[in-house]
Design a protein around this motif. Structure first.
Motif, PDB file in Angstrom:
ATOM      1  N   GLN A 431      -7.186  -1.299 -14.593  1.00 50.79           N
ATOM      2  CA  GLN A 431      -6.559  -2.508 -15.507  1.00 50.79           C
ATOM      3  C   GLN A 431      -7.530  -2.633 -16.440  1.00 50.79           C
ATOM      4  O   GLN A 431      -8.973  -2.707 -16.072  1.00 50.79           O
ATOM      5  CB  GLN A 431      -6.156  -3.628 -14.435  1.00 50.79           C
ATOM      6  N   PRO A 432      -7.434  -3.083 -17.687  1.00 47.55           N
ATOM      7  CA  PRO A 432      -8.242  -3.494 -18.727  1.00 47.55           C
ATOM      8  C   PRO A 432      -9.028  -4.789 -18.438  1.00 47.55           C
ATOM      9  O   PRO A 432      -8.117  -5.773 -17.758  1.00 47.55           O
ATOM     10  CB  PRO A 432      -7.576  -3.503 -19.831  1.00 47.55           C
ATOM     11  N   LEU A 433     -10.377  -4.845 -18.326  1.00 43.67           N
ATOM     12  CA  LEU A 433     -11.019  -6.117 -18.272  1.00 43.67           C
ATOM     13  C   LEU A 433     -10.686  -6.911 -19.231  1.00 43.67           C
ATOM     14  O   LEU A 433     -10.773  -8.302 -19.685  1.00 43.67           O
ATOM     15  CB  LEU A 433     -12.509  -5.777 -18.164  1.00 43.67           C
ATOM     16  N   LEU A 434     -10.576  -6.268 -20.630  1.00 45.21           N
ATOM     17  CA  LEU A 434     -10.491  -7.016 -22.028  1.00 45.21           C
ATOM     18  C   LEU A 434      -9.349  -6.013 -22.815  1.00 45.21           C
ATOM     19  O   LEU A 434      -9.570  -5.215 -22.731  1.00 45.21           O
ATOM     20  CB  LEU A 434     -11.582  -7.217 -22.826  1.00 45.21           C
ATOM     21  N   LEU A 435      -8.657  -6.940 -23.563  1.00 46.58           N
ATOM     22  CA  LEU A 435      -7.531  -6.192 -24.119  1.00 46.58           C
ATOM     23  C   LEU A 435      -7.467  -6.881 -25.391  1.00 46.58           C
ATOM     24  O   LEU A 435      -7.275  -8.207 -25.789  1.00 46.58           O
ATOM     25  CB  LEU A 435      -6.100  -6.246 -23.367  1.00 46.58           C
ATOM     26  N   SER A 517     -12.924 -15.415 -25.104  1.00 43.92           N
ATOM     27  CA  SER A 517     -11.723 -16.185 -24.341  1.00 43.92           C
ATOM     28  C   SER A 517     -11.863 -15.748 -22.842  1.00 43.92           C
ATOM     29  O   SER A 517     -11.115 -16.482 -22.054  1.00 43.92           O
ATOM     30  CB  SER A 517     -10.667 -15.779 -25.099  1.00 43.92           C
ATOM     31  N   LEU A 518     -12.485 -14.732 -22.516  1.00 39.47           N
ATOM     32  CA  LEU A 518     -12.537 -14.306 -21.336  1.00 39.47           C
ATOM     33  C   LEU A 518     -12.860 -15.521 -20.076  1.00 39.47           C
ATOM     34  O   LEU A 518     -13.917 -16.284 -20.497  1.00 39.47           O
ATOM     35  CB  LEU A 518     -13.409 -13.165 -20.925  1.00 39.47           C
ATOM     36  N   PRO A 519     -12.412 -15.691 -19.006  1.00 38.89           N
ATOM     37  CA  PRO A 519     -13.148 -16.385 -17.881  1.00 38.89           C
ATOM     38  C   PRO A 519     -14.608 -16.030 -17.560  1.00 38.89           C
ATOM     39  O   PRO A 519     -14.762 -14.832 -17.560  1.00 38.89           O
ATOM     40  CB  PRO A 519     -12.046 -16.371 -16.829  1.00 38.89           C
TER      41      PRO A 519
END
Length: 804
Positions: A431-435, A517-519
């Protein structure tokens, strides 16, 4: 093909039909046929689909120069045009036009489109159309032939009407339409229930129209309207199971999970007969038993199914008849196995699962394809309760036991085979970490959460109104909060301010707003990825981009530690670790001009190093149904022994040496020394010593082989003899014959499908760009895959065998 698989015959009580002319194997393509007549399903579909080939239209469609209402996807389709009487009616040549057609009552529009198209046929085709069987029932009361005839006369200039144009001829044509038309459906979308899915076009196939109905058919048909290449509107009929010589070959005229009462009513009203197949004989007994118990018969099948694995009925009298078939005993429903094996239970699809064609050695493929959603399933998972393929059973191992990370001298971190890997194995899915979106221009076209193609019914983001979502679940997932704030103008930003930034700034700004915006845990993982070994482009100064982010977002939303140095560190991660998720493949768009819809970062996949002759390639299946459509999927091109490094190519494998060399040095900071580069660098040295400038080394070498022309971005086809008089000069030529897709100007990588349940190779290859499937024995076919070998161009732009 059909010529030796089927023969027509008069069948007592059933009219004309098609019988097996020989023993037919499961999965065989027993009929493929071009349409005699092809016409749009509705006026509403004209802006969405090409009026010649009925592929989905892009914004770059060319309107018909005469009527301006129809559109074409390519110059060849524009040259083919569309039915001349329909064009005249749409252009108002007889007082018609879209307005007049649209003002006709809705029940009149489809038969008018049919009549205008039928009356446009050349005389030989028109005679064939009139020779088809006629409906055994009168027309619907709201489709009076005399009224429709008068409407056609009013819409078209009199001089264009064919000889013999009369109310009787119009009535005869309408009778042919009701009995012989096949639907070519709109693209499958998982959020649209099957009963609500609409046709994009209707087609008439004279030979296929001889196939009679059975409620438990032994064949099913496919349309591949959006597949690349010619003859995309052909009907393709495949055998569900072995059929012995002399047996009738039948389709089902509707979804096989309809209830008895709905099937009975539909066949009687539309086709004028009462079905007496084995299944109907069993289910009619249930109805009689229910009636004798005082039931009204409306829920007979639902009550029966509560004892089995059946699902609920659909909106159109449809229900799932799986498992025990809705009875305490298989004696009451001996056909229950049919639904377990051949009914697709993916979501609310309920299409037919037909085996792929037999392998070159004659063995069954053991892989089934759905004729509605396109999913592929292995035979040993055919009755999986969730209707999809668990990766561990489909491909003998997941990344956890197939790959291990290691420090490699001179190459940094990389991934090695932790065991022997078989060709076609899925060795990594992540799964992508960031998209994040690839551009502002892509926002209206793709869902901002899952990046599937958006329809007109998309839901805009309630905060910024610039992003859109394809479903309630995606709307709930939303999109990066700082990006949303910037698009809504929360910090003085908005789409206007973002769009006013210089073009080289827009993509890194979209990345930064998404990354910030990532946690925190995900943000730390992002910072742990490798950094670019080269300085940023001169027009992407980190300090300037940092200031732009600060100006676009309210200060209170910026994360702790927000600083120019942190921004510079993030940008360095982006340049080295991002993967493109591409826009849907369209054959008329050259590969170098195809754009990304989104970029994604996958921490484990980012460890895969580059090789100009890779042993693996990656796929994105962004438009496939189901969850995790943005996962990266890496498959082995060939067997990889334990301890060997697993590598991808960072660009199309048919790039020239000088272009590869330049790209790797400028963007990644290293000079490739793979076996291929060592061979080709010698060519360049030889060319330089002869006084050449090196720019056309590969073109000259390829003139002795089967090479194609260079693309717009330094790409060229390195097939056949690999551009040399001797394989000693280019020992890797076989790689390009076997693994480079030569379908049009695709030049993607052909990776084998996963091994079969018995461990044997699949012998079927899938392209990671155009999605075409090719049998191994056709892998070096000069036309890029024989039209009638695998399944008449089985590849769709989205081969959905991957589910999680």
């Amino acid at each position: 093909m059909a010529g030796d698989a089927l023969r027509a015959a008069d069948l007592p009580g059933r009219g004309r039909g098609l019988l097996a002319a020989r023993n037919i194997r499961e999965g065989e393509v027993i009929l493929t046929e071009q349409p005699l007549l092809l016409y749009p399903a509705s006026l509403a579909s004209l802006p969405s689909f090409c009026s010649a080939c009925f592929r989905s239209l892009s914004a770059a469609a060319s309107p018909c120069p005469s009527c301006r209402a129809a559109g074409f996807c390519s110059p060849s389709c524009a040259a083919a045009s569309h039915p001349r009487l329909l064009c005249a009616a749409l252009s108002g040549g007889g007082g018609g036009g879209v307005g007049n057609l649209a003002s006709a009552a809705e029940p009149h529009q489809e038969p008018l489109l049919f009549l205008l198209s039928a009356y446009s046929l050349p005389e030989p085709s028109f005679r064939v159309l009139l020779s088809l069987s006629s409906a055994a029932t009168p027309p619907p009361t709201d489709q009076d032939p005399a009224s429709l005839h008068a409407m056609v006369a009013a819409l078209v200039p009199p001089q264009m009407l064919p000889p013999g144009f009369s109310p009787d001829l119009t009535a005869a044509l309408l009778s042919k339409d009701r009995t012989n038309s096949f639907s070519i459906m709109e693209p499958y979308r998982p959020e649209v229930p099957q009963p609500l899915r609409k046709a994009r076009a209707y087609a008439m196939y004279p030979r296929a129209s001889l196939l009679n109905h059975d409620c438990l058919p032994n064949a099913c048909h496919f349309d591949y309207a959006d597949r690349p290449g010619p003859r995309n509107t052909d009907i393709v009929v495949r055998a569900l199971h072995d059929i012995t010589e002399g047996r009738e070959v039948c389709l089902s005229y509707f979804a096989v999970n309809w209830q008895y009462k709905d099937r009975h009513q539909r066949l009687l009203e539309d086709y004028g007969f009462q079905c007496e197949c084995e299944r109907c004989q069993v289910e009619s007994k249930w109805k009689q038993d229910d009636d004798s118990d005082g039931g009204d018969g409306d829920d007979t099948m639902e009550e029966e199914e509560e004892d089995g694995n059946g699902g609920e009925g659909g909106d159109d009298g449809m229900e799932q008849e799986e498992g025990d078939g809705g009875s305490d005993s298989d004696d009451d429903f001996p056909h229950s196995y049919f639904f377990v094996r051949y009914l697709c239970n993916h979501g609310e699809c309920y299409g037919m699962l037909a085996p792929l064609p037999p392998l070159p050695n004659g063995e069954p493929s053991h892989v089934f394809e759905c004729n509605v959603c396109g999913n592929l399933k292995n035979e040993d998972e055919i009755d999986a309760p969730d209707g999809v393929l668990p990766f561990k059973k489909l491909c003998s191992a997941m990344a956890g036991d197939a790959l291990r990370a290691a420090d490699l001298p001179g190459r940094g971190r990389g991934l090695l085979a932790a065991r022997n890997i078989r060709e076609g194995e899925v060795i990594l899915t992540e799964q992508p970490l960031l998209l994040y979106p690839a551009s502002l221009a892509s926002l209206p076209s793709f869902c901002s959460a899952c990046f599937r193609s958006l329809s007109a019914a998309a839901s805009p983001c309630p905060s910024c109104r610039a992003a859109g979502f394809c479903s309630p679940s995606c709307a709930a997932a939303s999109h990066p909060r700082l990006l949303c704030a910037a698009l809504s103008g929360g910090g003085g930003g908005g789409v206007g301010n973002l769009a006013s930034a210089a073009e080289p700034h827009q993509e890194p700004l979209l990345f930064l707003l998404s990354a910030y915006s990532l946690p925190e845990p995900s943000f730390r993982v992002l910072l742990s990825l490798s950094s670019a070994a080269t300085p940023p482009p001169t027009d992407q100064d980190p300090a300037s981009l940092h200031a732009m982010v600060a100006a676009l977002v309210p200060p209170q939303m910026l994360p702790p530690g927000f600083s120019p140095d942190l921004t510079a560190a993030l940008l360095s991660k982006d340049r080295t670790n991002s993967f493109s998720i591409m826009e849907p493949y369209r054959p008329e768009v050259p590969q170098p001009l195809r754009k990304a819809r989104a970029y994604a970062m996958y921490p484990r996949a980012s460890l895969l190093n580059h090789d100009c002759l890779p042993n693996a390639c990656h796929f994105d299946y962004a438009d496939r149904p189901g969850p995790r459509n943005t996962d990266i999927v890496v498959r082995a091109l060939h067997d990889i022994t334990e301890g060997r490094e697993v590598c991808l190519s960072y660009f199309a494998v048919n790039w020239q040496y000088k272009d590869r060399h330049q790209r790797l040095l400028e963007d990644y900071g290293f000079q490739c020394e793979c076996e291929r580069c060592q061979v080709e660098s010698k060519w360049k040295q030889d060319d330089d010593s002869d006084g050449g400038d090196g720019d056309d080394t590969m073109e000259e070498e390829e003139e002795d082989g089967n090479g194609g022309e260079g693309g717009d971005d330094g790409m060229e086809q390195e097939e056949g003899d690999g551009g040399s008089d001797s394989d000693d000069d280019f020992p890797h030529s076989y790689f390009f014959v076997r693994y480079l897709c030569n379908h049009g100007e695709c030049y993607g990588m052909l990776a084998p499908l996963p091994p079969l349940p018995n461990g044997e190779p699949s012998h079927v290859f899938e392209c990671n760009v155009c999605g075409n499937l090719k049998n191994e024995d056709e892998i070096d076919a000069p036309d890029g895959g024989a039209h009638n070998t695998l399944v008449v161009g089985l590849g769709s732009t989205s081969v959905n065998w991957l589910e999680f």
